[in-house]
Design a protein around this motif. Structure first.
Motif, PDB file in Angstrom:
ATOM      1  N   CYS A  72      34.980  56.949   2.567  1.00  0.00           N
ATOM      2  CA  CYS A  72      35.840  57.411   1.473  1.00  0.00           C
ATOM      3  C   CYS A  72      35.069  58.177   0.412  1.00  0.00           C
ATOM      4  O   CYS A  72      35.654  58.946  -0.340  1.00  0.00           O
ATOM      5  N   CYS A 128      36.959  52.138   1.574  1.00  0.00           N
ATOM      6  CA  CYS A 128      36.770  51.951   3.021  1.00  0.00           C
ATOM      7  C   CYS A 128      35.861  50.758   3.329  1.00  0.00           C
ATOM      8  O   CYS A 128      35.912  50.208   4.410  1.00  0.00           O
ATOM      9  N   ARG A 129      34.981  50.401   2.405  1.00  0.00           N
ATOM     10  CA  ARG A 129      34.112  49.217   2.440  1.00  0.00           C
ATOM     11  C   ARG A 129      33.001  49.276   3.490  1.00  0.00           C
ATOM     12  O   ARG A 129      32.326  48.279   3.722  1.00  0.00           O
ATOM     13  N   CYS A 150      30.297  51.039   3.222  1.00  0.00           N
ATOM     14  CA  CYS A 150      28.995  51.297   2.599  1.00  0.00           C
ATOM     15  C   CYS A 150      28.441  50.056   1.903  1.00  0.00           C
ATOM     16  O   CYS A 150      27.446  50.144   1.187  1.00  0.00           O
ATOM     17  N   CYS A 152      28.602  53.052  -2.899  1.00  0.00           N
ATOM     18  CA  CYS A 152      29.118  54.321  -3.425  1.00  0.00           C
ATOM     19  C   CYS A 152      29.521  54.176  -4.888  1.00  0.00           C
ATOM     20  O   CYS A 152      29.572  55.153  -5.624  1.00  0.00           O
TER      21      CYS A 152
HETATM   22  S1  FES Z   1      33.624  52.042   0.032  1.00  0.00           S
HETATM   23 FE1  FES Z   1      33.942  53.848   1.164  1.00  0.00          FE
HETATM   24  S2  FES Z   1      32.044  54.872   1.036  1.00  0.00           S
HETATM   25 FE2  FES Z   1      31.821  53.148  -0.240  1.00  0.00          FE
END
Ligand code: FES
Ligand code: SF4
Length: 588
Positions: A34, A45-46, A48, A74
């Motif tokens: 994301c 999106c979780r 990372c 992020c």
């Molecule tokens: S939560 Fe998606 S890139 Fe960090």
């Protein structure tokens, strides 16, 4: 400078940067969907998530940060001394979990997906996924949607990163896309009756990390692993937007933005993205022509060049002058070579800039943003890439230098009388450009036309020499912000046409009395090395020195102090990225 350690590697950073930004800048491997440098951070999106430790402010001892829970890298701002792991067992378990959830409803249609080969989901499946699926139930199927004039949405491939939604809200400011539904029924959609139709619409295809948003124009035309890329500059408007031209076997397939924070950030307009189609038009001029008993007939270059020199000499023999109109579609190097040739043919030659087309007004995205806003994107009304560059080069020659109106006046527009006896006109516009004023002002003069597309002037010209579009040659453009940016040749010049720079060098060689090659046209392979040198197959044999943009720039800087900026002040395109293969090639 403060620093953090990511997976054992020490990385310095500027205060305010997030852990992921530091990792990306230093080549440390943290997966991300994301996050995008040009958009707001949502951390949705979780994938990372990392394990983070930081010095205890009281004791200085390194301790788990925020109670040791995984943190979205992020979104988490870095602080001096942090120790980050994206490869710890906890972080890896999260990556595998996220990948498993994302793939639950994702169709296994990589073999027919346009994104295959440049898909983050595919790459991360190899790098961070499980390798086998434990999902036994039926996948939720979602529809394919026609969301706008340039874009298809294959909803079942979407991973709900919301990059596209944020783009239409934060960059284009048009907000056509939205998230609809909940849970595994969640999908991207447009509002009924409001398609994704704005001047920047196809950028959502570039930022979609998977094959959900697809470019209608590129759909099923090429597998991406067959494409080669050449760094280029917008050759259609004054923006100077940085581009990648993706091509294969002499054909352009698509144009993508090349990020440059000082120019186009991460984006290009649809106008620039799809404007290259004229390069492969059936109306391209491919052979020189000369007038024979008043009718244009094709001929070889030797005959055409002789006619040009003889015609200009005759037409300027009795005190008449030569006038040369240099199109703003040509590069600075070509403007220099043509002006130099003109002044050799006639030291009193009038040098002029061709018409500079404009369309509407400059436009800032998102609407209402200030031009100085670092996130704002500007679309230019000026539809020529190098009016400023041509002016700069012609100015260095001195003598009579004119804008297009002055050029028409010099030809006798409105007066009927003119001391111009011969004209060299250059076109290279993507569409009809010659005005009635120009055609009528050419009466009684010897006319040489260097152009790329068939147009009414071809019938009027005594000699027509076929030129090359910007993707078929290298050079330098000066954009609306007065930045000089060099671009590379992407594909060979069509059939027997030649770049305008090469035509000028050939005519120079003919004036020098250099011997003509035995055959005027034969296939020949040039160096494929990058670096502003003509690359690939050249069909038309050059008579003179081979046009090399870098050499011409050096000559310009040496000859005219006013052009010294071409030695040191040109932004060069990046060198070719080294191929990253994940498998060995086997000779069969
Ligand atoms: S939560 Fe998606 S890139 Fe960090
Ligand atoms: S369509 Fe692409 S960019 Fe948009 S949310 Fe889905 S995966 Fe992300």
């Amino acid at each position: 400078m403060p620093s953090i350690t990511i997976n054992g590697r020490k990385c310095e950073f500027t205060p305010g940067q997030t852990i992921l930004q530091i990792a990306n800048a230093n080549g440390a491997d943290i997966p991300q969907y994301c996050y995008h440098d040009g958009l707001s951070i949502v951390a949705s999106c979780r994938i990372c998530l990392c394990e983070v430790h930081a010095p205890n402010p009281k004791t200085g001892a390194i301790e788990p940060f925020m109670g040791g829970k995984l943190l979205p890298s992020c979104q988490q701002t870095a602080s001096d001394g942090m120790v980050v792991y994206s490869d710890s067992p906890k972080a890896v378990a999260n990556q595998k979990g996220v990948m498993e959830f994302l793939l639950i409803n994702h169709p296994l249609d990589c073999p027919v997906c346009d994104q295959s080969g440049e898909c983050f989901l595919q790459d991360y499946s190899y790098a961070y996924g499980r390798g086998v699926s434990r999902f036994q139930e039926d996948k939720v199927k979602q529809p394919k949607k026609d969301v706008g004039p340039h874009v298809f949405l294959y909803s079942d491939r979407c991973i709900m990163c919301t990059r596209c939604v944020r783009f239409t809200r934060e960059v284009s400011g048009t907000a056509e896309l939205m998230v609809m539904g909940r849970g595994n029924k969640e999908e991207i959609d447009v509002f009924p009756g409001v398609p994704l139709d704005n001047e920047l619409s196809a950028n959502v295809v570039d930022i979609c990390p998977v094959g959900a948003l697809l470019d209608k124009d590129f759909l099923f035309t090429q597998r991406v692993w067959f494409l080669r890329e050449a760094p280029s500059i917008d050759g259609l408007t004054a923006s100077g937007d940085n581009l990648w031209v993706h091509h294969n076997e002499g054909k352009v397939y698509r144009v993508k933005p090349r990020p440059n924070a000082r120019v186009n950030k991460f984006w290009i307009t649809d106008e620039v993205r799809y404007g290259w189609k004229f390069v492969h038009s059936d109306d391209r001029l491919r052979q020189p022509t000369r007038k024979q008993f008043g009718t244009p007939v094709t001929c070889d270059y030797a005959k055409a060049y002789d006619d040009v020199i003889e015609g200009i000499r005759k037409a300027t023999a009795h005190g008449k002058r030569l006038a040369v109109m240099i199109s703003p579609m040509l590069s600075c190097e070509e403007a220099y070579l043509l002006a130099k040739l003109a002044r050799r043919l006639d030291p009193r030659a009038v040098l002029a800039l061709g018409p500079v087309p404009t369309h509407g007004q400059d436009k800032i995205f998102p609407a209402g943003a200030s031009e100085t806003d670092p996130k704002a994107f500007k679309m230019y009304a000026e539809k020529a890439p190098n009016a400023r560059g041509v002016r700069r080069v012609l100015g260095a020659f001195g003598g009579q230098i004119e804008e297009y109106d002055g050029f028409l006046k010099a030809l006798g527009k409105g007066l009927g009388a003119s001391d111009v006896g011969a004209v060299i006109a250059t076109g290279n516009y993507p569409s009809e450009w010659a005005t009635d004023d120009l055609t009528t002002s050419l009466g009684g003069k010897f006319v040489v036309l260097l152009d790329t597309l068939v147009n009414p002037l071809c019938d009027r010209a005594d000699v027509v020499l076929p030129g090359a579009t910007w993707v078929e040659k290298s050079g330098t453009f000066e954009n609306a912000k007065s930045m000089l940016q060099a671009f590379e040749q992407a594909i060979p010049v069509v059939e027997a046409a030649k770049s305008e720079g090469q035509l000028a060098l050939d005519l120079w060689a003919v004036l020098d009395g250099r011997e003509m090659p035995g055959e005027a046209v034969r296939p020949m392979m040039l160096e494929t090395t990058r670096g502003q040198v003509a690359a690939g197959v050249q069909v038309a044999v050059p008579f003179g020195t081979i046009f090399n943009a870098a050499d011409v720039r050096r000559e310009m800087a040496r000859t005219y102090p006013a052009l010294s900026v071409f030695e040191s002040g040109v932004s060069m395109p990046p060198s070719e990225p080294s191929p990253q293969t994940d498998m060995a090639m086997v000779e069969l």
